[in-house]
Design an enzyme around this catalytic site. Structure first.
Site, mmCIF file in Angstrom:
data_model
loop_
_atom_site.group_PDB
_atom_site.id
_atom_site.type_symbol
_atom_site.label_atom_id
_atom_site.label_comp_id
_atom_site.label_asym_id
_atom_site.label_seq_id
_atom_site.Cartn_x
_atom_site.Cartn_y
_atom_site.Cartn_z
ATOM 1 C CG HIS A 238 -27.695 46.796 45.639
ATOM 2 N ND1 HIS A 238 -28.174 45.517 45.761
ATOM 3 C CD2 HIS A 238 -27.427 47.266 46.905
ATOM 4 C CE1 HIS A 238 -28.072 45.052 46.915
ATOM 5 N NE2 HIS A 238 -27.618 46.092 47.593
ATOM 6 C CD GLU A 293 -23.211 51.363 51.808
ATOM 7 O OE1 GLU A 293 -23.132 52.164 53.061
ATOM 8 O OE2 GLU A 293 -23.281 50.238 52.272
HETATM 9 N N1 ACO Z 1 -19.662 52.643 38.407
HETATM 10 C C1 ACO Z 1 -19.380 52.635 37.127
HETATM 11 N N2 ACO Z 1 -19.680 51.313 36.390
HETATM 12 C C2 ACO Z 1 -20.265 50.522 37.208
HETATM 13 C C3 ACO Z 1 -20.808 50.512 38.366
HETATM 14 C C4 ACO Z 1 -20.467 51.943 39.035
HETATM 15 N N3 ACO Z 1 -20.562 52.282 40.535
HETATM 16 N N4 ACO Z 1 -21.536 49.630 38.838
HETATM 17 C C5 ACO Z 1 -21.474 48.848 37.873
HETATM 18 N N5 ACO Z 1 -21.019 49.365 36.862
HETATM 19 C C6 ACO Z 1 -20.730 48.729 35.426
HETATM 20 C C7 ACO Z 1 -19.260 47.759 35.436
HETATM 21 O O1 ACO Z 1 -18.322 48.373 35.260
HETATM 22 C C8 ACO Z 1 -19.810 46.778 34.455
HETATM 23 O O2 ACO Z 1 -19.511 47.167 33.308
HETATM 24 P P1 ACO Z 1 -18.883 46.398 31.924
HETATM 25 O O3 ACO Z 1 -20.050 45.569 31.696
HETATM 26 O O4 ACO Z 1 -18.648 47.403 30.915
HETATM 27 O O5 ACO Z 1 -17.635 45.882 32.542
HETATM 28 C C9 ACO Z 1 -21.248 46.880 34.641
HETATM 29 O O6 ACO Z 1 -21.888 48.043 35.265
HETATM 30 C C10 ACO Z 1 -21.884 45.628 35.396
HETATM 31 O O7 ACO Z 1 -21.056 45.637 36.418
HETATM 32 P P2 ACO Z 1 -21.025 44.170 37.623
HETATM 33 O O8 ACO Z 1 -20.112 44.332 38.521
HETATM 34 O O9 ACO Z 1 -21.204 43.046 36.902
HETATM 35 O O10 ACO Z 1 -22.460 44.658 38.491
HETATM 36 P P3 ACO Z 1 -22.940 44.025 39.669
HETATM 37 O O11 ACO Z 1 -24.343 44.275 39.773
HETATM 38 O O12 ACO Z 1 -22.662 42.774 39.992
HETATM 39 O O13 ACO Z 1 -22.197 45.070 40.779
HETATM 40 C C11 ACO Z 1 -21.852 46.560 42.483
HETATM 41 C C12 ACO Z 1 -22.847 45.544 41.915
HETATM 42 C C13 ACO Z 1 -20.692 45.515 43.000
HETATM 43 C C14 ACO Z 1 -22.353 47.018 43.604
HETATM 44 C C15 ACO Z 1 -21.429 47.550 41.388
HETATM 45 O O14 ACO Z 1 -22.588 48.156 41.108
HETATM 46 C C16 ACO Z 1 -20.243 48.539 41.978
HETATM 47 O O15 ACO Z 1 -19.363 48.087 42.206
HETATM 48 N N6 ACO Z 1 -20.842 49.630 42.667
HETATM 49 C C17 ACO Z 1 -19.867 50.711 43.083
HETATM 50 C C18 ACO Z 1 -19.587 50.270 44.650
HETATM 51 C C19 ACO Z 1 -20.611 50.534 45.721
HETATM 52 O O16 ACO Z 1 -21.408 51.498 45.470
HETATM 53 N N7 ACO Z 1 -20.825 49.551 46.388
HETATM 54 C C20 ACO Z 1 -21.979 49.638 47.535
HETATM 55 C C21 ACO Z 1 -23.082 48.682 47.189
HETATM 56 S S1 ACO Z 1 -24.617 48.688 48.117
HETATM 57 C C22 ACO Z 1 -24.215 47.859 49.376
HETATM 58 O O17 ACO Z 1 -23.419 47.018 49.594
HETATM 59 C C23 ACO Z 1 -25.273 48.103 50.632
#
Ligand code: ACO
Length: 345
Positions: A238, A293
């Site tokens: 998140h 979610e």
């Molecule tokens: N699965 C695998 N890897 C992940 C995930 C995930 N769900 N979330 C983050 N990471 C990894 C990224 O690949 C990244 O790795 P890297 O540094 O090796 O490239 C690292 O963690 C950081 O990722 P960011 O995108 O910078 O993390 P951020 O906190 O900004 O992202 C987000 C948050 C967009 C929700 C992300 O966790 C994600 O894409 N989750 C999956 C989609 C999801 O479940 N969305 C719903 C969110 S809840 C809501 O909207 C109410």
């Protein structure tokens, strides 16, 4: 004369505060969410959706809100359910009451109006005296729901009703700042929520759960394959919550009460545990916890909401928060009008 260079906000407005609010508070580091000062877990236990809507708007609890349900023309409605929801709001604009209490009653009636537009053959068993969650499920699934399903949807709606200044809520506040009337401002919220980055995650989780169900012996292998391909595991991580997502925790309990003994519920829980394990191994530097979610999708599946109706079911809940923010921004009385920097390429 030299033109003064104004301060430039970062892309995505990350870290920028653009409003004061008394409606909710998201404490990302602490993993806490409060509505009007009350922890989300307490709010879910103490409020039904119909009671929550007016309370979120002004902090005053009304015990007997009667949902206002108006007749809508039969057709044609857009096939995309989010578009249909926006058009319903635009259609209701002509008759939408200016009194905010009546507006709240209309918000409570919207799931029924929407359910009658997109539902199956629920009309035959529909009970107009039942609570809104029950009426909605009947219209959508065509069957009378079990009371535990009704409670689960109600709990989800309360939990999804408000989350401070996300993209769609900001859109509604911008509309309110221009003096736009509530139904049109809500339609702006629906338009913004229709983007997959905002309201689309439950569908991704359902795909994940379906993939796991096909090879139910080993969720870990499927998750590992996804990660190897560089895919993100939907329902985890998140942007704001950096420890736990309190809504995921509360909804997990609701889900387990609902279908805790069914085999696919066990599979969902095993999938969650395997995902948390793999993500912790890959990213020891940060917490990637279950987000709301994941269990929202599991609850949708358990109560029989089809995949296409996941986003509008979320939007119907968020109408409550949008209405509260519309009202707060109206009282603020200041047009939101940022600047853009001109550049030639
Ligand atoms: N699965 C695998 N890897 C992940 C995930 C995930 N769900 N979330 C983050 N990471 C990894 C990224 O690949 C990244 O790795 P890297 O540094 O090796 O490239 C690292 O963690 C950081 O990722 P960011 O995108 O910078 O993390 P951020 O906190 O900004 O992202 C987000 C948050 C967009 C929700 C992300 O966790 C994600 O894409 N989750 C999956 C989609 C999801 O479940 N969305 C719903 C969110 S809840 C809501 O909207 C109410």
């Amino acid at each position: 004369m030299m033109r003064e260079t104004p301060w430039v906000a970062p892309p995505g407005l990350e870290g920028v505060v653009v409003a004061d609010t008394a409606i909710s508070d998201v404490d990302g580091a602490g993993g806490r969410l409060t509505y009007r000062g009350q922890p989300i877990g307490d709010v879910v236990r103490n409020f039904r959706f119909e009671e929550l809507v007016p309370w979120l708007v002004d902090g005053v609890r009304r015990p007997n809100v009667q949902p206002l349900v108006l007749s809508l023309p039969l057709e044609p409605w857009p096939r995309d359910p989010m578009a249909a929801l926006a058009v319903i709001l635009l259609h209701l604009g002509d008759t939408w009451p200016d009194d905010l209490d009546e507006g709240c009653a209309m918000i409570c009636g919207l799931p029924v109006m929407f359910g009658r537009v997109v539902g199956t053959d629920g009309d035959s068993v529909w009970d107009s005296t039942a609570g809104v969650a029950e009426q909605y499920l009947t219209l959508i699934t065509g069957k009378k729901p079990a009371s535990v399903q009704v409670r689960a949807l109600d709990a989800y709606w309360v939990m999804a009703a408000e989350h401070s200044l996300n993209a769609s809520t900001f859109a509604v506040r911008i509309a309110a700042s221009t003096g736009a009337r509530l139904p049109l401002a809500l339609a702006a919220g629906v338009a913004v929520l229709s983007g997959p980055l905002h309201g689309g995650a439950p569908e991704g989780v359902l795909e994940l759960l379906d993939a796991v169900a096909e090879r139910s012996d080993c969720p870990e292998a499927i998750l590992e394959e996804k990660l190897q391909r560089g895919e993100r595991l939907m329902g985890f991580g998140h942007r704001v919550y950096r420890s736990v997502d309190p809504r995921a925790q509360a909804l997990r309990e609701v889900f387990l009460d609902l279908v805790g003994t069914e085999p696919w519920a066990d599979l969902a829980v095993r999938t969650e545990q395997a995902a948390l394990r793999l993500l912790a191994e890959r990213h020891p530097e940060r917490v990637l916890a279950t987000n709301v979610e994941f269990y929202a999708a599991a609850v949708f599946k358990a109560v029989g909401i089809p995949r296409l109706l996941c986003p509008p079911t979320f939007a119907l809940a968020r109408m409550a928060g949008w209405t509260a923010h519309w009202s707060e921004q109206h009282r603020e009385g200041r047009l939101i009008r940022p600047l853009a920097r001109f550049r030639t390429s």
